[in-house]
Write a protein that holds these residues in place. Sequence first.
Motif, PDB file in Angstrom:
ATOM      1  N   VAL A  36       0.834  -1.204   0.000  1.00  0.00           N
ATOM      2  CA  VAL A  36       0.000   0.000   0.000  1.00  0.00           C
ATOM      3  C   VAL A  36       0.872   1.259   0.000  1.00  0.00           C
ATOM      4  N   PHE A  37       1.936   1.239   0.825  1.00  0.00           N
ATOM      5  CA  PHE A  37       2.811   2.412   0.919  1.00  0.00           C
ATOM      6  C   PHE A  37       3.472   2.706  -0.427  1.00  0.00           C
ATOM      7  N   ILE A  38       4.059   1.647  -1.039  1.00  0.00           N
ATOM      8  CA  ILE A  38       4.757   1.832  -2.318  1.00  0.00           C
ATOM      9  C   ILE A  38       3.771   2.229  -3.407  1.00  0.00           C
ATOM     10  N   SER A  39       2.574   1.609  -3.405  1.00  0.00           N
ATOM     11  CA  SER A  39       1.588   1.931  -4.434  1.00  0.00           C
ATOM     12  C   SER A  39       1.170   3.391  -4.354  1.00  0.00           C
ATOM     13  N   LEU A  40       0.934   3.876  -3.127  1.00  0.00           N
ATOM     14  CA  LEU A  40       0.550   5.281  -2.973  1.00  0.00           C
ATOM     15  C   LEU A  40       1.686   6.212  -3.409  1.00  0.00           C
ATOM     16  N   ALA A  41       2.936   5.851  -3.050  1.00  0.00           N
ATOM     17  CA  ALA A  41       4.077   6.692  -3.409  1.00  0.00           C
ATOM     18  C   ALA A  41       4.250   6.740  -4.925  1.00  0.00           C
ATOM     19  N   ILE A  42       4.231   5.558  -5.577  1.00  0.00           N
ATOM     20  CA  ILE A  42       4.393   5.501  -7.029  1.00  0.00           C
ATOM     21  C   ILE A  42       3.246   6.234  -7.733  1.00  0.00           C
ATOM     22  N   PHE A  43       2.046   6.053  -7.194  1.00  0.00           N
ATOM     23  CA  PHE A  43       0.897   6.720  -7.805  1.00  0.00           C
ATOM     24  C   PHE A  43       1.058   8.233  -7.745  1.00  0.00           C
ATOM     25  N   TYR A  44       1.499   8.714  -6.587  1.00  0.00           N
ATOM     26  CA  TYR A  44       1.679  10.164  -6.436  1.00  0.00           C
ATOM     27  C   TYR A  44       2.777  10.671  -7.369  1.00  0.00           C
TER      28      TYR A  44
END
Length: 543
Positions: free
Chosen positions: A24-32
Amino acid sequence: MPKTHKISSIRRSILITVLGFVFVFISLAIFYISSTFLKESKQQYKQNIIDLGNYVAQLSVEDIRTNKLNNLNNKLDNFKSLSSIHYIDVYKKYPENFGIFASYNFKMGGSISKNTTRITSQEKTLYASPYFEDDIVKYVAPIEFNREEIGYVYIQLDINSGLTFSTRLFIIFIVTFLVLLASVIFISFRLENLITTPLRELNADILHISQTKDYSLRVKPMPFKEIDILARNINNLLNRTERHITKLDVAEQQSLLLNIELEDKVNKRTEALKDSNQELLSTLEKLHQFQGQLVESEKMASLGDMVAGVAHEVNTPIGLGVTASTLLSDRLNDIKKSFDDKTLKSSQLKRFLNEGQENVGIIYRNLNRAAELISSFKKVAVDQSNEDFRQFNFDELLKEVLLTLAPQIRNTPYQINITCPEDLLVVSKPGPINQVLINLILNSIIHGFDNRDHGTIDITVMKLGEQLNISFADDGHGIDVTIKDKIFEPFTTTKRGEGGSGLGLHLVYNLVTQALGGSIRLDSEPDKGATFEINFPISEQLL
Protein backbone atom coordinates in the motif's frame (compact mmCIF):
# COMPACT_ATOMS: atom_id res chain seq x y z
CA MET A 1 -24.52 -26.50 17.12
CA PRO A 2 -21.55 -24.31 18.29
CA LYS A 3 -20.04 -21.93 15.77
CA THR A 4 -16.71 -23.11 14.32
CA HIS A 5 -13.80 -20.80 15.20
CA LYS A 6 -11.54 -20.01 12.25
CA ILE A 7 -7.82 -20.47 13.03
CA SER A 8 -4.96 -18.91 11.04
CA SER A 9 -1.18 -19.23 11.35
CA ILE A 10 1.16 -16.59 12.83
CA ARG A 11 3.38 -16.81 9.74
CA ARG A 12 0.51 -15.99 7.43
CA SER A 13 -0.74 -13.12 9.61
CA ILE A 14 2.74 -11.53 9.84
CA LEU A 15 3.40 -11.96 6.13
CA ILE A 16 0.04 -10.53 5.08
CA THR A 17 0.28 -7.59 7.49
CA VAL A 18 3.80 -6.51 6.58
CA LEU A 19 3.42 -7.21 2.87
CA GLY A 20 0.11 -5.40 2.73
CA PHE A 21 1.56 -2.35 4.49
CA VAL A 22 4.59 -2.23 2.15
CA PHE A 23 2.45 -2.74 -0.94
CA VAL A 24 0.00 0.00 0.00
CA PHE A 25 2.81 2.41 0.92
CA ILE A 26 4.76 1.83 -2.32
CA SER A 27 1.59 1.93 -4.43
CA LEU A 28 0.55 5.28 -2.97
CA ALA A 29 4.08 6.69 -3.41
CA ILE A 30 4.39 5.50 -7.03
CA PHE A 31 0.90 6.72 -7.80
CA TYR A 32 1.68 10.16 -6.44
CA ILE A 33 5.04 10.40 -8.23
CA SER A 34 3.60 9.09 -11.51
CA SER A 35 0.62 11.45 -11.37
CA THR A 36 2.88 14.41 -10.66
CA PHE A 37 5.31 13.48 -13.46
CA LEU A 38 2.58 12.85 -16.03
CA LYS A 39 0.85 16.07 -15.09
CA GLU A 40 4.07 18.07 -15.43
CA SER A 41 4.93 16.25 -18.69
CA LYS A 42 1.55 17.15 -20.11
CA GLN A 43 2.01 20.77 -19.09
CA GLN A 44 5.48 20.78 -20.66
CA TYR A 45 4.10 19.41 -23.94
CA LYS A 46 1.50 22.15 -23.95
CA GLN A 47 4.13 24.81 -23.54
CA ASN A 48 6.43 23.20 -26.13
CA ILE A 49 3.77 23.03 -28.82
CA ILE A 50 2.70 26.63 -28.08
CA ASP A 51 6.30 27.82 -28.39
CA LEU A 52 6.79 25.76 -31.56
CA GLY A 53 3.58 27.11 -33.07
CA ASN A 54 4.48 30.72 -32.32
CA TYR A 55 7.98 30.16 -33.72
CA VAL A 56 6.69 28.70 -36.99
CA ALA A 57 4.14 31.53 -37.20
CA GLN A 58 6.95 34.11 -36.94
CA LEU A 59 8.96 32.25 -39.63
CA SER A 60 5.97 32.21 -41.97
CA VAL A 61 4.87 35.87 -41.85
CA GLU A 62 7.29 37.23 -44.47
CA ASP A 63 6.98 34.19 -46.80
CA ILE A 64 3.17 34.35 -46.79
CA ARG A 65 3.19 38.09 -47.51
CA THR A 66 5.69 37.67 -50.38
CA ASN A 67 4.14 34.34 -51.47
CA LYS A 68 7.53 32.53 -51.29
CA LEU A 69 6.36 28.91 -50.99
CA ASN A 70 9.75 27.24 -51.62
CA ASN A 71 11.46 29.43 -49.09
CA LEU A 72 8.90 28.41 -46.44
CA ASN A 73 9.19 24.71 -47.36
CA ASN A 74 12.95 24.90 -46.88
CA LYS A 75 12.40 26.39 -43.46
CA LEU A 76 9.99 23.60 -42.55
CA ASP A 77 12.54 20.96 -43.65
CA ASN A 78 14.78 22.09 -40.82
CA PHE A 79 12.33 20.44 -38.34
CA LYS A 80 12.99 16.92 -39.69
CA SER A 81 15.28 16.17 -36.76
CA LEU A 82 12.27 16.40 -34.41
CA SER A 83 10.76 12.90 -34.73
CA SER A 84 7.83 13.75 -32.46
CA ILE A 85 6.33 16.11 -35.11
CA HIS A 86 3.74 14.44 -37.39
CA TYR A 87 3.26 17.40 -39.68
CA ILE A 88 3.09 21.21 -39.81
CA ASP A 89 0.46 22.95 -41.97
CA VAL A 90 0.81 26.68 -42.72
CA TYR A 91 -2.55 28.13 -43.79
CA LYS A 92 -2.89 31.39 -45.77
CA LYS A 93 -5.93 33.58 -45.92
CA TYR A 94 -7.33 33.59 -49.45
CA PRO A 95 -10.21 35.78 -50.60
CA GLU A 96 -12.75 32.98 -50.16
CA ASN A 97 -11.33 31.08 -47.18
CA PHE A 98 -8.21 29.77 -45.44
CA GLY A 99 -6.23 27.17 -47.36
CA ILE A 100 -2.93 25.33 -46.87
CA PHE A 101 -0.05 27.41 -48.19
CA ALA A 102 2.85 25.13 -47.19
CA SER A 103 2.92 21.76 -45.49
CA TYR A 104 5.21 18.85 -44.88
CA ASN A 105 4.38 15.45 -43.33
CA PHE A 106 7.49 14.44 -41.39
CA LYS A 107 6.25 10.96 -40.68
CA MET A 108 4.97 9.88 -44.11
CA GLY A 109 6.84 12.32 -46.38
CA GLY A 110 5.37 14.50 -49.07
CA SER A 111 3.44 17.76 -49.15
CA ILE A 112 -0.19 18.79 -49.68
CA SER A 113 -1.54 20.73 -52.67
CA LYS A 114 -2.00 24.42 -52.35
CA ASN A 115 -5.31 25.90 -51.16
CA THR A 116 -6.59 22.67 -49.51
CA THR A 117 -7.59 22.11 -45.87
CA ARG A 118 -6.80 19.46 -43.30
CA ILE A 119 -9.01 20.79 -40.47
CA THR A 120 -12.42 22.45 -40.34
CA SER A 121 -13.26 25.85 -38.87
CA GLN A 122 -14.77 24.14 -35.83
CA GLU A 123 -11.56 22.16 -35.27
CA LYS A 124 -9.53 25.35 -35.67
CA THR A 125 -11.47 26.91 -32.81
CA LEU A 126 -11.10 23.70 -30.75
CA TYR A 127 -7.31 23.58 -31.29
CA ALA A 128 -6.79 27.25 -30.34
CA SER A 129 -5.36 25.81 -27.12
CA PRO A 130 -3.36 22.53 -27.04
CA TYR A 131 -5.76 19.62 -27.47
CA PHE A 132 -4.79 16.07 -26.42
CA GLU A 133 -6.24 13.11 -28.31
CA ASP A 134 -4.81 9.75 -27.12
CA ASP A 135 -1.02 10.09 -27.78
CA ILE A 136 -1.44 13.13 -30.11
CA VAL A 137 -1.50 16.83 -29.18
CA LYS A 138 -2.87 19.33 -31.68
CA TYR A 139 -2.49 23.13 -31.74
CA VAL A 140 -3.37 26.08 -33.97
CA ALA A 141 -1.27 29.30 -33.73
CA PRO A 142 -2.44 32.46 -35.57
CA ILE A 143 -0.15 34.26 -38.09
CA GLU A 144 -0.61 38.02 -37.78
CA PHE A 145 0.79 41.03 -39.53
CA ASN A 146 -0.02 44.50 -38.23
CA ARG A 147 -2.62 42.94 -35.92
CA GLU A 148 -4.41 41.32 -38.86
CA GLU A 149 -4.67 37.53 -39.17
CA ILE A 150 -3.17 36.55 -42.51
CA GLY A 151 -3.07 32.80 -41.76
CA TYR A 152 -2.44 30.24 -39.07
CA VAL A 153 -0.17 27.27 -38.28
CA TYR A 154 -1.60 23.81 -37.49
CA ILE A 155 0.85 21.48 -35.69
CA GLN A 156 0.39 17.87 -34.62
CA LEU A 157 2.87 16.25 -32.19
CA ASP A 158 3.29 12.65 -31.05
CA ILE A 159 3.87 12.44 -27.28
CA ASN A 160 4.48 8.70 -27.38
CA SER A 161 8.12 9.21 -26.42
CA GLY A 162 6.96 10.44 -23.02
CA LEU A 163 5.88 6.95 -22.14
CA THR A 164 9.51 5.80 -21.90
CA PHE A 165 9.89 7.37 -18.49
CA SER A 166 6.60 5.82 -17.35
CA THR A 167 7.83 2.42 -18.45
CA ARG A 168 11.10 2.87 -16.58
CA LEU A 169 9.18 4.08 -13.57
CA PHE A 170 6.96 1.01 -13.71
CA ILE A 171 10.00 -1.32 -14.00
CA ILE A 172 11.66 0.39 -11.04
CA PHE A 173 8.46 -0.05 -9.06
CA ILE A 174 8.27 -3.77 -9.89
CA VAL A 175 11.93 -4.37 -9.03
CA THR A 176 11.63 -2.38 -5.78
CA PHE A 177 8.47 -4.24 -4.85
CA LEU A 178 10.08 -7.65 -5.51
CA VAL A 179 13.13 -6.74 -3.43
CA LEU A 180 10.94 -5.53 -0.59
CA LEU A 181 8.75 -8.62 -0.94
CA ALA A 182 11.76 -10.90 -0.56
CA SER A 183 12.93 -8.90 2.45
CA VAL A 184 9.49 -9.02 4.02
CA ILE A 185 9.21 -12.77 3.48
CA PHE A 186 12.63 -13.32 5.03
CA ILE A 187 11.81 -11.11 8.02
CA SER A 188 8.40 -12.76 8.42
CA PHE A 189 9.87 -16.26 8.44
CA ARG A 190 12.54 -15.13 10.91
CA LEU A 191 9.94 -13.59 13.24
CA GLU A 192 7.68 -16.60 12.87
CA ASN A 193 10.56 -18.95 13.76
CA LEU A 194 11.47 -16.91 16.86
CA ILE A 195 7.85 -16.87 18.05
CA THR A 196 6.62 -20.32 17.09
CA THR A 197 9.62 -22.41 18.22
CA PRO A 198 8.91 -21.84 21.95
CA LEU A 199 5.21 -22.27 21.23
CA ARG A 200 5.82 -25.63 19.55
CA GLU A 201 7.85 -26.77 22.55
CA LEU A 202 5.09 -25.60 24.87
CA ASN A 203 2.48 -27.37 22.74
CA ALA A 204 4.54 -30.61 22.81
CA ASP A 205 4.73 -30.52 26.65
CA ILE A 206 0.97 -29.93 26.96
CA LEU A 207 0.22 -32.70 24.43
CA HIS A 208 2.42 -35.12 26.39
CA ILE A 209 0.60 -34.27 29.66
CA SER A 210 -2.77 -34.66 27.93
CA GLN A 211 -1.90 -38.07 26.45
CA THR A 212 -0.40 -39.50 29.66
CA LYS A 213 -3.03 -37.82 31.90
CA ASP A 214 -0.25 -37.32 34.43
CA TYR A 215 -1.10 -33.91 35.83
CA SER A 216 1.89 -33.97 38.17
CA LEU A 217 4.14 -33.10 35.19
CA ARG A 218 5.00 -29.45 34.46
CA VAL A 219 6.03 -27.50 31.34
CA LYS A 220 9.62 -26.19 31.21
CA PRO A 221 10.55 -22.48 31.33
CA MET A 222 10.47 -20.53 28.04
CA PRO A 223 13.17 -18.12 26.66
CA PHE A 224 10.80 -15.18 26.09
CA LYS A 225 9.10 -13.33 28.91
CA GLU A 226 5.59 -13.33 27.45
CA ILE A 227 5.65 -17.05 26.59
CA ASP A 228 7.28 -17.86 29.95
CA ILE A 229 4.37 -16.13 31.72
CA LEU A 230 2.01 -18.33 29.71
CA ALA A 231 4.02 -21.42 30.76
CA ARG A 232 3.79 -20.42 34.43
CA ASN A 233 0.06 -19.90 34.17
CA ILE A 234 -0.29 -23.35 32.58
CA ASN A 235 1.68 -24.84 35.48
CA ASN A 236 -0.65 -23.07 37.93
CA LEU A 237 -3.60 -24.54 36.05
CA LEU A 238 -2.02 -27.99 36.25
CA ASN A 239 -1.59 -27.55 40.04
CA ARG A 240 -5.26 -26.69 40.46
CA THR A 241 -6.29 -29.49 38.12
CA GLU A 242 -4.30 -32.01 40.14
CA ARG A 243 -5.91 -30.85 43.39
CA HIS A 244 -9.34 -30.86 41.77
CA ILE A 245 -8.88 -34.42 40.47
CA THR A 246 -7.92 -35.56 43.95
CA LYS A 247 -11.11 -34.04 45.32
CA LEU A 248 -13.12 -35.64 42.53
CA ASP A 249 -11.75 -39.06 43.37
CA VAL A 250 -12.85 -38.65 46.98
CA ALA A 251 -16.24 -37.33 45.89
CA GLU A 252 -16.65 -40.22 43.45
CA GLN A 253 -16.23 -42.74 46.23
CA GLN A 254 -18.82 -40.93 48.29
CA SER A 255 -21.15 -40.73 45.27
CA LEU A 256 -20.93 -44.50 44.75
CA LEU A 257 -22.10 -45.06 48.28
CA LEU A 258 -24.92 -42.56 47.88
CA ASN A 259 -25.94 -44.07 44.54
CA ILE A 260 -26.34 -47.47 46.13
CA GLU A 261 -28.58 -46.00 48.83
CA LEU A 262 -30.57 -43.99 46.27
CA GLU A 263 -31.02 -47.02 44.05
CA ASP A 264 -32.65 -48.90 46.91
CA LYS A 265 -34.96 -45.97 47.61
CA VAL A 266 -35.83 -45.57 43.90
CA ASN A 267 -36.71 -49.25 43.57
CA LYS A 268 -39.04 -49.04 46.55
CA ARG A 269 -40.72 -45.87 45.30
CA THR A 270 -40.99 -47.27 41.76
CA GLU A 271 -43.03 -50.17 43.05
CA ALA A 272 -45.26 -47.76 44.94
CA LEU A 273 -45.68 -45.56 41.83
CA LYS A 274 -46.61 -48.58 39.71
CA ASP A 275 -49.44 -49.37 42.07
CA SER A 276 -50.58 -45.73 42.13
CA ASN A 277 -50.40 -45.50 38.33
CA GLN A 278 -52.52 -48.59 37.94
CA GLU A 279 -55.18 -47.09 40.15
CA LEU A 280 -55.02 -43.80 38.24
CA LEU A 281 -55.38 -45.58 34.88
CA SER A 282 -58.46 -47.41 36.13
CA THR A 283 -59.95 -44.15 37.44
CA LEU A 284 -59.13 -42.33 34.18
CA GLU A 285 -60.79 -45.06 32.12
CA LYS A 286 -63.95 -44.76 34.19
CA LEU A 287 -63.79 -40.97 33.84
CA HIS A 288 -63.57 -41.23 30.04
CA GLN A 289 -66.54 -43.57 29.99
CA PHE A 290 -68.50 -41.18 32.20
CA GLN A 291 -67.52 -38.23 30.00
CA GLY A 292 -68.66 -40.07 26.87
CA GLN A 293 -71.98 -40.86 28.48
CA LEU A 294 -72.44 -37.20 29.47
CA VAL A 295 -71.63 -36.02 25.95
CA GLU A 296 -74.16 -38.43 24.48
CA SER A 297 -76.67 -37.28 27.11
CA GLU A 298 -76.04 -33.68 26.07
CA LYS A 299 -76.66 -34.62 22.43
CA MET A 300 -79.91 -36.41 23.34
CA ALA A 301 -81.01 -33.51 25.56
CA SER A 302 -80.39 -31.09 22.72
CA LEU A 303 -82.30 -33.36 20.33
CA GLY A 304 -85.12 -33.64 22.88
CA ASP A 305 -85.39 -29.86 23.11
CA MET A 306 -85.60 -29.65 19.34
CA VAL A 307 -88.29 -32.37 19.22
CA ALA A 308 -90.32 -30.60 21.89
CA GLY A 309 -89.98 -27.29 20.09
CA VAL A 310 -90.94 -28.75 16.72
CA ALA A 311 -93.90 -30.58 18.29
CA HIS A 312 -95.09 -27.29 19.79
CA GLU A 313 -94.58 -25.56 16.45
CA VAL A 314 -96.47 -28.27 14.53
CA ASN A 315 -99.38 -28.27 17.01
CA THR A 316 -100.25 -24.66 16.13
CA PRO A 317 -100.98 -25.11 12.39
CA ILE A 318 -102.61 -28.49 12.99
CA GLY A 319 -104.86 -26.94 15.67
CA LEU A 320 -105.86 -24.14 13.33
CA GLY A 321 -106.58 -26.70 10.62
CA VAL A 322 -108.77 -28.75 12.97
CA THR A 323 -110.68 -25.62 14.05
CA ALA A 324 -111.27 -24.57 10.43
CA SER A 325 -112.38 -28.09 9.38
CA THR A 326 -114.80 -28.30 12.38
CA LEU A 327 -116.31 -24.92 11.46
CA LEU A 328 -116.63 -26.04 7.83
CA SER A 329 -118.34 -29.27 8.95
CA ASP A 330 -120.88 -27.31 11.07
CA ARG A 331 -121.68 -24.99 8.17
CA LEU A 332 -122.03 -28.00 5.84
CA ASN A 333 -124.54 -29.64 8.26
CA ASP A 334 -126.60 -26.41 8.36
CA ILE A 335 -126.71 -26.25 4.56
CA LYS A 336 -127.69 -29.93 4.33
CA LYS A 337 -130.51 -29.47 6.85
CA SER A 338 -131.86 -26.40 5.01
CA PHE A 339 -131.64 -28.30 1.74
CA ASP A 340 -133.55 -31.25 3.16
CA ASP A 341 -136.23 -28.90 4.61
CA LYS A 342 -136.35 -27.07 1.30
CA THR A 343 -135.69 -23.79 3.09
CA LEU A 344 -132.26 -23.17 1.54
CA LYS A 345 -131.85 -19.61 0.37
CA SER A 346 -129.39 -18.34 -2.24
CA SER A 347 -127.87 -15.89 0.22
CA GLN A 348 -127.34 -18.68 2.72
CA LEU A 349 -125.70 -20.82 0.04
CA LYS A 350 -123.50 -17.91 -1.10
CA ARG A 351 -122.36 -17.21 2.49
CA PHE A 352 -121.56 -20.92 2.94
CA LEU A 353 -119.50 -20.99 -0.24
CA ASN A 354 -117.51 -17.91 0.81
CA GLU A 355 -116.89 -19.23 4.31
CA GLY A 356 -116.10 -22.69 2.96
CA GLN A 357 -113.53 -21.28 0.55
CA GLU A 358 -111.91 -19.31 3.39
CA ASN A 359 -111.87 -22.33 5.72
CA VAL A 360 -110.41 -24.59 3.03
CA GLY A 361 -107.64 -22.01 2.48
CA ILE A 362 -106.91 -21.93 6.22
CA ILE A 363 -106.77 -25.73 6.35
CA TYR A 364 -104.45 -25.91 3.31
CA ARG A 365 -102.05 -23.22 4.53
CA ASN A 366 -101.71 -24.67 8.02
CA LEU A 367 -101.38 -28.28 6.83
CA ASN A 368 -98.74 -27.14 4.34
CA ARG A 369 -96.92 -25.25 7.17
CA ALA A 370 -97.01 -28.41 9.32
CA ALA A 371 -95.67 -30.47 6.42
CA GLU A 372 -92.77 -28.01 5.92
CA LEU A 373 -91.94 -28.12 9.64
CA ILE A 374 -91.94 -31.91 9.69
CA SER A 375 -89.84 -32.07 6.49
CA SER A 376 -87.30 -29.62 7.95
CA PHE A 377 -87.14 -31.57 11.20
CA LYS A 378 -86.64 -34.81 9.26
CA LYS A 379 -83.72 -33.26 7.38
CA VAL A 380 -82.11 -32.06 10.60
CA ALA A 381 -82.71 -35.38 12.30
CA VAL A 382 -81.29 -37.30 9.34
CA ASP A 383 -78.26 -34.99 9.16
CA GLN A 384 -77.57 -35.41 12.88
CA SER A 385 -77.70 -39.17 12.63
CA ASN A 386 -75.78 -39.40 9.37
CA GLU A 387 -72.09 -38.44 9.39
CA ASP A 388 -71.40 -39.22 5.70
CA PHE A 389 -70.18 -36.54 3.31
CA ARG A 390 -72.78 -35.11 0.95
CA GLN A 391 -73.27 -32.01 -1.16
CA PHE A 392 -75.69 -29.40 0.17
CA ASN A 393 -76.54 -25.70 -0.01
CA PHE A 394 -75.10 -24.01 3.07
CA ASP A 395 -77.58 -21.12 3.03
CA GLU A 396 -80.49 -23.60 3.11
CA LEU A 397 -78.80 -25.45 5.98
CA LEU A 398 -78.69 -22.21 8.01
CA LYS A 399 -82.38 -21.55 7.32
CA GLU A 400 -83.26 -25.10 8.47
CA VAL A 401 -81.31 -24.54 11.70
CA LEU A 402 -83.22 -21.29 12.40
CA LEU A 403 -86.49 -23.00 11.58
CA THR A 404 -85.67 -25.79 14.02
CA LEU A 405 -84.83 -23.28 16.77
CA ALA A 406 -87.88 -21.10 16.03
CA PRO A 407 -89.74 -22.11 19.24
CA GLN A 408 -86.74 -21.16 21.40
CA ILE A 409 -86.02 -17.79 19.74
CA ARG A 410 -89.46 -16.60 18.53
CA ASN A 411 -90.55 -15.02 21.81
CA THR A 412 -87.12 -13.59 22.66
CA PRO A 413 -85.92 -10.01 21.96
CA TYR A 414 -82.75 -11.30 20.32
CA GLN A 415 -81.89 -10.87 16.64
CA ILE A 416 -79.93 -13.28 14.44
CA ASN A 417 -78.23 -11.89 11.30
CA ILE A 418 -76.90 -14.29 8.65
CA THR A 419 -74.43 -13.39 5.90
CA CYS A 420 -73.96 -16.30 3.47
CA PRO A 421 -73.93 -16.60 -0.35
CA GLU A 422 -77.24 -18.10 -1.51
CA ASP A 423 -75.52 -20.36 -4.06
CA LEU A 424 -72.77 -21.71 -1.76
CA LEU A 425 -72.59 -25.46 -2.44
CA VAL A 426 -70.17 -27.47 -0.29
CA VAL A 427 -69.35 -31.10 0.35
CA SER A 428 -69.11 -31.86 4.08
CA LYS A 429 -71.03 -33.42 6.98
CA PRO A 430 -74.21 -31.38 7.58
CA GLY A 431 -75.09 -33.22 10.81
CA PRO A 432 -72.11 -32.01 12.89
CA ILE A 433 -72.49 -28.52 11.39
CA ASN A 434 -76.17 -28.45 12.49
CA GLN A 435 -75.22 -29.54 15.99
CA VAL A 436 -72.41 -26.95 16.23
CA LEU A 437 -74.62 -24.01 15.14
CA ILE A 438 -77.53 -25.07 17.40
CA ASN A 439 -75.25 -25.36 20.43
CA LEU A 440 -73.57 -21.99 19.74
CA ILE A 441 -76.93 -20.18 19.30
CA LEU A 442 -78.41 -21.71 22.47
CA ASN A 443 -75.15 -20.96 24.34
CA SER A 444 -75.44 -17.26 23.39
CA ILE A 445 -79.12 -17.12 24.41
CA ILE A 446 -78.65 -18.95 27.72
CA HIS A 447 -75.28 -17.55 28.81
CA GLY A 448 -74.38 -14.54 26.64
CA PHE A 449 -77.76 -12.75 26.88
CA ASP A 450 -78.64 -13.87 30.42
CA ASN A 451 -80.74 -11.21 32.18
CA ARG A 452 -80.59 -8.94 29.13
CA ASP A 453 -83.53 -7.57 27.11
CA HIS A 454 -81.56 -7.23 23.87
CA GLY A 455 -78.86 -9.05 21.94
CA THR A 456 -77.57 -9.66 18.43
CA ILE A 457 -75.96 -12.74 16.90
CA ASP A 458 -74.02 -12.36 13.62
CA ILE A 459 -73.21 -15.48 11.60
CA THR A 460 -70.91 -14.87 8.61
CA VAL A 461 -69.96 -17.66 6.22
CA MET A 462 -67.33 -17.38 3.50
CA LYS A 463 -65.32 -19.79 1.37
CA LEU A 464 -61.51 -19.43 1.61
CA GLY A 465 -59.99 -21.71 -1.00
CA GLU A 466 -60.62 -25.30 0.12
CA GLN A 467 -61.63 -24.10 3.60
CA LEU A 468 -64.98 -22.83 4.92
CA ASN A 469 -64.87 -20.05 7.50
CA ILE A 470 -67.76 -19.51 9.91
CA SER A 471 -67.60 -16.44 12.13
CA PHE A 472 -70.12 -16.65 14.99
CA ALA A 473 -70.26 -13.45 17.09
CA ASP A 474 -72.62 -12.11 19.77
CA ASP A 475 -72.63 -8.86 21.76
CA GLY A 476 -73.45 -10.51 25.09
CA HIS A 477 -71.66 -10.62 28.43
CA GLY A 478 -68.55 -12.26 27.00
CA ILE A 479 -66.58 -14.99 28.72
CA ASP A 480 -64.89 -14.47 32.06
CA VAL A 481 -61.09 -14.48 31.93
CA THR A 482 -60.95 -17.14 34.67
CA ILE A 483 -62.52 -19.76 32.39
CA LYS A 484 -61.56 -18.39 28.95
CA ASP A 485 -58.50 -20.64 28.54
CA LYS A 486 -60.44 -23.79 29.47
CA ILE A 487 -63.79 -22.99 27.88
CA PHE A 488 -63.62 -26.03 25.57
CA GLU A 489 -62.76 -28.41 28.40
CA PRO A 490 -65.55 -30.69 29.70
CA PHE A 491 -67.64 -29.59 32.72
CA THR A 492 -66.68 -25.91 32.34
CA THR A 493 -69.83 -23.86 33.07
CA THR A 494 -70.97 -20.69 34.84
CA LYS A 495 -74.36 -22.20 35.69
CA ARG A 496 -73.35 -25.19 37.74
CA GLY A 497 -76.32 -26.16 39.92
CA GLU A 498 -78.70 -24.29 37.59
CA GLY A 499 -78.99 -26.97 34.94
CA GLY A 500 -75.70 -26.31 33.09
CA SER A 501 -73.60 -29.42 32.41
CA GLY A 502 -70.51 -27.69 30.98
CA LEU A 503 -70.49 -30.02 27.95
CA GLY A 504 -72.01 -27.74 25.28
CA LEU A 505 -68.84 -26.07 24.02
CA HIS A 506 -66.86 -29.27 24.67
CA LEU A 507 -69.25 -31.02 22.29
CA VAL A 508 -68.81 -28.16 19.76
CA TYR A 509 -65.00 -28.50 20.01
CA ASN A 510 -65.12 -32.28 19.44
CA LEU A 511 -67.48 -31.95 16.47
CA VAL A 512 -65.35 -29.28 14.78
CA THR A 513 -61.94 -30.88 15.38
CA GLN A 514 -62.87 -34.57 15.01
CA ALA A 515 -66.03 -34.91 12.92
CA LEU A 516 -65.25 -31.98 10.58
CA GLY A 517 -61.43 -32.12 10.82
CA GLY A 518 -61.17 -28.37 11.40
CA SER A 519 -60.28 -25.84 14.09
CA ILE A 520 -62.14 -23.42 16.37
CA ARG A 521 -60.77 -20.30 18.07
CA LEU A 522 -62.37 -18.07 20.70
CA ASP A 523 -61.91 -14.30 21.02
CA SER A 524 -63.77 -12.68 23.93
CA GLU A 525 -63.56 -9.84 26.42
CA PRO A 526 -65.88 -9.18 29.38
CA ASP A 527 -69.00 -7.16 28.38
CA LYS A 528 -67.85 -7.09 24.74
CA GLY A 529 -69.35 -10.34 23.54
CA ALA A 530 -67.70 -13.47 22.19
CA THR A 531 -66.53 -14.47 18.71
CA PHE A 532 -65.93 -18.06 17.53
CA GLU A 533 -63.84 -18.50 14.37
CA ILE A 534 -64.46 -21.95 12.82
CA ASN A 535 -62.51 -23.32 9.86
CA PHE A 536 -62.80 -26.76 8.30
CA PRO A 537 -62.01 -28.31 4.90
CA ILE A 538 -64.70 -28.52 2.23
CA SER A 539 -65.01 -29.35 -1.45
CA GLU A 540 -67.29 -28.10 -4.20
CA GLN A 541 -68.12 -31.57 -5.49
CA LEU A 542 -68.18 -35.15 -4.30
CA LEU A 543 -64.95 -37.10 -4.74
